[in-house]
Design an enzyme around this catalytic site. Sequence first.
Site, PDB file in Angstrom:
ATOM      1  N   CYS B 192     -33.447 -34.238 101.032  1.00 37.90           N
ATOM      2  CA  CYS B 192     -32.046 -35.696 100.195  1.00 37.90           C
ATOM      3  C   CYS B 192     -30.904 -35.545 101.090  1.00 37.90           C
ATOM      4  O   CYS B 192     -30.337 -36.945 101.245  1.00 37.90           O
ATOM      5  CB  CYS B 192     -31.265 -34.866  99.433  1.00 37.90           C
ATOM      6  SG  CYS B 192     -31.987 -33.692  98.035  1.00 37.90           S
ATOM      7  N   HIS B 196     -28.933 -39.880 101.908  1.00 34.24           N
ATOM      8  CA  HIS B 196     -27.947 -39.582 101.310  1.00 34.24           C
ATOM      9  C   HIS B 196     -26.661 -39.298 102.078  1.00 34.24           C
ATOM     10  O   HIS B 196     -25.865 -39.415 101.379  1.00 34.24           O
ATOM     11  CB  HIS B 196     -28.080 -39.274  99.989  1.00 34.24           C
ATOM     12  CG  HIS B 196     -28.933 -39.539  98.676  1.00 34.24           C
ATOM     13  ND1 HIS B 196     -28.442 -40.776  98.001  1.00 34.24           N
ATOM     14  CD2 HIS B 196     -29.909 -39.302  98.243  1.00 34.24           C
ATOM     15  CE1 HIS B 196     -29.498 -40.894  97.640  1.00 34.24           C
ATOM     16  NE2 HIS B 196     -30.552 -39.245  97.882  1.00 34.24           N
ATOM     17  N   ARG B 235     -35.774 -37.224  88.239  1.00 32.27           N
ATOM     18  CA  ARG B 235     -35.351 -38.280  89.192  1.00 32.27           C
ATOM     19  C   ARG B 235     -35.464 -36.857  90.448  1.00 32.27           C
ATOM     20  O   ARG B 235     -35.490 -37.450  91.329  1.00 32.27           O
ATOM     21  CB  ARG B 235     -33.795 -38.515  89.156  1.00 32.27           C
ATOM     22  CG  ARG B 235     -33.154 -39.538  90.584  1.00 32.27           C
ATOM     23  CD  ARG B 235     -33.905 -41.171  90.449  1.00 32.27           C
ATOM     24  NE  ARG B 235     -33.479 -42.036  91.377  1.00 32.27           N
ATOM     25  CZ  ARG B 235     -34.740 -41.758  92.398  1.00 32.27           C
ATOM     26  NH1 ARG B 235     -35.436 -40.971  92.634  1.00 32.27           N
ATOM     27  NH2 ARG B 235     -33.814 -42.481  93.243  1.00 32.27           N
ATOM     28  N   CYS B 239     -38.047 -38.396  93.605  1.00 25.77           N
ATOM     29  CA  CYS B 239     -37.752 -38.041  94.774  1.00 25.77           C
ATOM     30  C   CYS B 239     -38.025 -37.412  96.253  1.00 25.77           C
ATOM     31  O   CYS B 239     -38.326 -37.452  96.818  1.00 25.77           O
ATOM     32  CB  CYS B 239     -35.716 -37.968  95.137  1.00 25.77           C
ATOM     33  SG  CYS B 239     -34.519 -38.813  94.790  1.00 25.77           S
TER      34      CYS B 239
END
Lengths: 120, 278
Positions: B192, B196, B235, B239
């Site tokens: 992740c 991000h 979500r 992802c």
Amino acid sequence: MKRTYLILLMLLIGACGQSAEREYELAPNKPEPLSAITDELTPSASYQEAYAAAVVAIDAAASKGHAWSTSDSLLKQAQTAAVDGNEERAIQLADQARVQGELAAQQADTEVAAWQEKVL
Amino acid sequence: MIKVFVIILVATGLLATQPVSAGPERDLQAMQDFYQKRFPNVAPEEFANGLYAFDEGAREQWLELEDFPPYEIAVEEGEGYFNTPFANGNSYADCFENNGLSIKQNYPYFDSDTSKVVTLELAINQCREENGEQPLPYLRGELTAISAYMAYTSRGNTINVQVPNDNPKALAAYEAGKQFYYSRRGQLNFACSSCHVQVVGLSLRADPISTTVGQVTHFPAYRTVWGEIVTLHRRFVECNAQVRARPFESQSDEYRNLEYFLTYMSNGFELNGPSSRR
């Protein structure tokens, strides 16, 4: 004129190479491309053997929370090929699924420690 | 003298073998400092608006979309479901503090009795089961609408997720979520944080990548690409699938721990969901 085109072409190829290097720097833990590994594989003796080995490898990765969706997909394709009677293709796909399972497990083992290096 | 030397040696050895765990508060501070440094011209509270905090063009389109919010239907439906009594005469309001209104800021929380993280969606289904009703599917439909309504009643409240320092199991759940966030997975080998944190603000296809802080404030969110309102876990599923990892089940331990970590990283932000996203 030809020489100019040739120089421009060489510059373009050089630029592509550099951008690939930059991408690689962003993902230093990238596993080896699958083809590099599967090319060296000796195909399994039978589809049953290849399938069973793939399931074991994928389950091992899943137990570590790192299964890949692509290996699931390859295994399904292998099943379809086997049902269609294309044993050679079925073996090839199941072998690829096994290799991906092994890579996924390897990724899990690496990340046990490597994730901490990324923490802010 | 030798005794003192041995004690120091043992103590040093023990310290060296402890895992590096800075604690949630330090993590939050480090995360906030990182984004402030990365986006010096963005006011800290603006991160609650995701990528619209730093992309002017996208922000304008988003604000125009918010003039006629596409999630309004889901909120109205959710209110209807929320107020419909169960077969036994009870309702959702009986299961939650403050009758289930204006409470989302306290979710998820760590339940010491079950040693699990409890999300709002999980609590909604627990409420149903306690009242003899079948649990609802997590990924879409009625449960998402109820969650959207409860989020709507909590708008403007400040996220206040607790990770009790004196509860090792709660800390372990938080750490598991943190580990998930920073672990590479899938054939594409992405964590992740790869998007991000590492390349935040750069574009992934047409959209800049949003920050970790403020990432959960607007869920459930109406996604234009799907044409419906979706939960945070859906979500997560998307992802993970995008990096070619086999996604976990919605409300699995893995995703609940991830939500625990991620929501803690938004502590101090105001809830502004449901909202719309592309």
